[in-house]
Design a protein around this motif. Structure first.
Motif, short mmCIF file in Angstrom:
data_model
loop_
_atom_site.label_atom_id
_atom_site.label_comp_id
_atom_site.label_asym_id
_atom_site.label_seq_id
_atom_site.Cartn_x
_atom_site.Cartn_y
_atom_site.Cartn_z
N ARG A 238 0.98 -0.60 -0.11
CA ARG A 238 0.41 0.27 -0.32
C ARG A 238 1.18 1.52 0.11
NH1 ARG A 238 -4.97 1.65 2.12
NH2 ARG A 238 -5.77 4.28 1.69
N ALA A 239 1.75 1.36 0.72
CA ALA A 239 2.98 2.64 0.73
C ALA A 239 3.43 2.85 -0.95
CB ALA A 239 4.01 2.39 1.68
N VAL A 240 3.90 1.63 -1.69
CA VAL A 240 4.55 1.84 -2.92
C VAL A 240 3.52 1.81 -3.51
CG1 VAL A 240 5.92 0.55 -4.41
CG2 VAL A 240 6.55 -0.04 -1.94
N GLU A 241 2.16 1.84 -3.38
CA GLU A 241 0.89 1.93 -4.24
C GLU A 241 0.88 3.32 -4.54
OE1 GLU A 241 -3.69 1.63 -4.85
OE2 GLU A 241 -2.83 0.34 -3.62
N GLU A 242 0.78 4.15 -2.85
CA GLU A 242 0.54 5.75 -2.55
C GLU A 242 1.52 6.22 -3.37
OE1 GLU A 242 -2.15 6.88 -1.18
OE2 GLU A 242 -3.15 5.56 -1.42
N LEU A 243 2.68 5.89 -2.90
CA LEU A 243 4.26 6.77 -3.43
C LEU A 243 3.84 6.72 -5.18
CD1 LEU A 243 6.27 8.04 -2.72
CD2 LEU A 243 8.13 6.11 -2.86
N GLU A 264 5.95 4.68 7.15
CA GLU A 264 5.22 4.59 8.90
C GLU A 264 3.73 4.57 8.77
OE1 GLU A 264 7.15 7.50 10.15
OE2 GLU A 264 9.19 7.31 10.35
N ARG A 265 3.23 5.73 7.97
CA ARG A 265 1.73 4.95 7.73
C ARG A 265 1.28 3.70 7.29
NH1 ARG A 265 -1.45 9.00 3.60
NH2 ARG A 265 0.38 10.10 4.94
N TYR A 266 1.73 3.35 6.01
CA TYR A 266 1.41 1.93 5.73
C TYR A 266 2.36 0.59 6.34
CZ TYR A 266 -1.58 5.16 3.27
OH TYR A 266 -3.01 6.29 3.59
N PRO A 267 3.16 0.63 7.37
CA PRO A 267 4.15 -0.37 7.43
C PRO A 267 3.68 -1.77 6.94
CG PRO A 267 2.68 0.03 9.36
CD PRO A 267 2.26 1.24 8.41
N ARG A 268 4.36 -2.46 7.16
CA ARG A 268 3.80 -3.81 5.98
C ARG A 268 3.98 -4.85 8.06
NH1 ARG A 268 8.98 -7.28 3.76
NH2 ARG A 268 8.91 -7.83 5.86
N GLY A 269 2.44 -5.29 7.26
CA GLY A 269 2.43 -6.62 8.62
C GLY A 269 0.86 -6.99 8.08
N ARG A 270 0.30 -6.89 9.75
CA ARG A 270 -0.52 -8.13 9.67
C ARG A 270 -2.15 -6.95 8.63
NH1 ARG A 270 -1.51 -10.02 15.84
NH2 ARG A 270 0.12 -11.28 15.60
N GLU A 271 -1.60 -5.96 8.73
CA GLU A 271 -2.90 -4.78 8.44
C GLU A 271 -2.29 -4.63 6.93
OE1 GLU A 271 -5.55 -0.33 8.78
OE2 GLU A 271 -3.53 -0.70 10.27
N PHE A 272 -1.20 -4.01 6.83
CA PHE A 272 -0.98 -3.94 4.67
C PHE A 272 0.13 -4.89 4.62
CE2 PHE A 272 -1.61 0.13 7.09
CZ PHE A 272 -2.68 0.22 6.34
N ALA A 273 -0.28 -5.10 3.21
CA ALA A 273 0.54 -7.00 2.85
C ALA A 273 2.09 -6.67 2.49
CB ALA A 273 0.19 -7.18 2.05
N GLY A 274 2.66 -6.80 1.80
CA GLY A 274 3.63 -6.38 1.12
C GLY A 274 3.77 -6.78 0.15
N TYR A 275 4.83 -5.91 -0.62
CA TYR A 275 4.77 -5.53 -1.94
C TYR A 275 5.03 -6.55 -3.17
CZ TYR A 275 6.73 -3.26 -6.27
OH TYR A 275 7.04 -2.61 -7.27
N ASP A 276 4.46 -7.00 -4.46
CA ASP A 276 4.33 -7.49 -5.17
C ASP A 276 4.08 -6.96 -6.79
OD1 ASP A 276 4.33 -9.81 -6.21
OD2 ASP A 276 2.78 -11.04 -5.59
N PRO A 277 4.65 -6.60 -7.37
CA PRO A 277 5.17 -5.84 -8.63
C PRO A 277 3.51 -7.03 -9.85
CG PRO A 277 6.72 -6.02 -8.33
CD PRO A 277 6.38 -6.80 -6.87
#
Length: 314
Positions: A238-243, A264-277
């Motif tokens: 999500r952080a990469v998508e927003e960036l 920091e707003r969208y850290p990878r974890g339970r709520e936000f999955a890792g980046y996969d393009p």
């Protein structure tokens, strides 16, 4: 004074290298009592790897500053290694994932460490001691380049930004090969035993990896886990998508100034999955090549593949 047994942990990036380094660093006092000197990776990087890189860049004809000649690099190496030898340790463990280059070298061209040959050659050549072992972690190409791209976005400037689409296109066109990288390591560390493991196996192999690095005289049960209190958050998908959205809307410079806030707003974890393009088909394609490379590693008599079942049998 007998010469120490030198071990190099050369990474690679995004293969739990930071965890290994943190574990060794936290236990450096205990290791020293067992005759093992672990050099903090930041010291290795600042005092040895970076001078090696500056020397290699000059030989590659790159416009880089400062420039370091062979004579100057020998002096850097002497100043770095002489105090380590003077400690009288039986074993010296060096660790730096930048031995072959940086994440940006991978993501900008879609290749594994574009200048790896000259960088590894320089790193190996100017060590004034015999390197007995080299330890390397590798990772599925899809996951490696996804993680490398996130790392690249941490520090890229607007005038050198490579889009997600361009990164993917170049990876798929070039088709990376860990075997080619490992062959380079074999070339410049010809007398070293080269241990390789898959990042996907690291949880099962952590004690084996640490034991191989520290040597037989260390009681692994006495090693303390690293403290992660100051660990920086990893950007989620999500952080990469927003960036990337902001880059296209506001331009690279304006968007990249917000990258720390976004991770920091969208850290990878339970709520936000890792980046996969990657699409399902692209991931399957990259995975097939990775599995072929791992089979080649297992079959190569000059490499030692460590698996959860032990050393791969040829």
């Amino acid at each position: 004074m007998s010469k120490p047994y030198v071990v190099v942990h050369g990474g690679f990036h995004k293969t739990a290298t930071s965890h290994v380094q943190s574990t060794l660093n936290r236990n450096s006092g205990y290791l020293a009592k067992q005759g093992v000197t672990y050099v903090h990776h930041r010291d290795t990087r600042k005092q040895y790897t970076i001078p090696c890189q500056l020397n290699a860049y000059e030989k590659l004809g790159l416009d880089w500053s400062p420039r370091i000649s062979d004579a100057e690099l020998r002096e850097h190496a002497r100043a770095f290694f002489d105090p380590l030898v003077a400690k009288g340790a039986d074993r010296i463990v060096l660790s730096d994932e930048n031995m072959a280059g940086h994440c940006g070298h991978c993501t900008k061209r879609g290749v594994l460490y574009r200048w790896r040959r000259k960088l590894i050659e320089t790193f190996a050549t100017f060590i004034p001691l015999e390197v007995r072992e080299v330890h390397i972690g590798v990772r599925n190409y899809a996951d490696f380049f996804a993680s490398a791209y996130v790392e690249y976005l941490r520090s890229v400037s607007g005038n050198s930004f490579v889009s997600e689409e361009k990164m993917k296109q170049q990876v798929l066109e070039n088709m990376p090969s860990w075997m080619n990288v490992l062959k380079t390591i074999q070339t410049f560390f010809p007398d070293a035993t080269i241990h390789v493991w898959r990042h996907e196996d690291f949880r099962a192999l952590e004690q084996v990896v640490l034991g191989n690095l520290c040597g037989p005289g260390v009681d692994l049960a006495k090693l303390k886990a690293p403290k992660d209190a100051n660990k920086r958050p990893t950007a989620s998908g999500r952080a990469v998508e927003e960036l990337l959205r902001l880059i296209y809307e506001e331009g690279p410079d304006a968007a990249l100034r917000q990258r720390v806030e976004l991770q920091e707003r969208y850290p990878r974890g339970r709520e936000f999955a890792g980046y996969d393009p990657w699409t399902e088909q692209e991931r399957a394609h990259l995975t097939r090549f990775y599995e072929k490379d791992i089979a080649d590693v297992a079959a190569d008599p000059g490499l030692t593949l460590i698996t959860p079942r032990g050393v791969a049998v040829r």
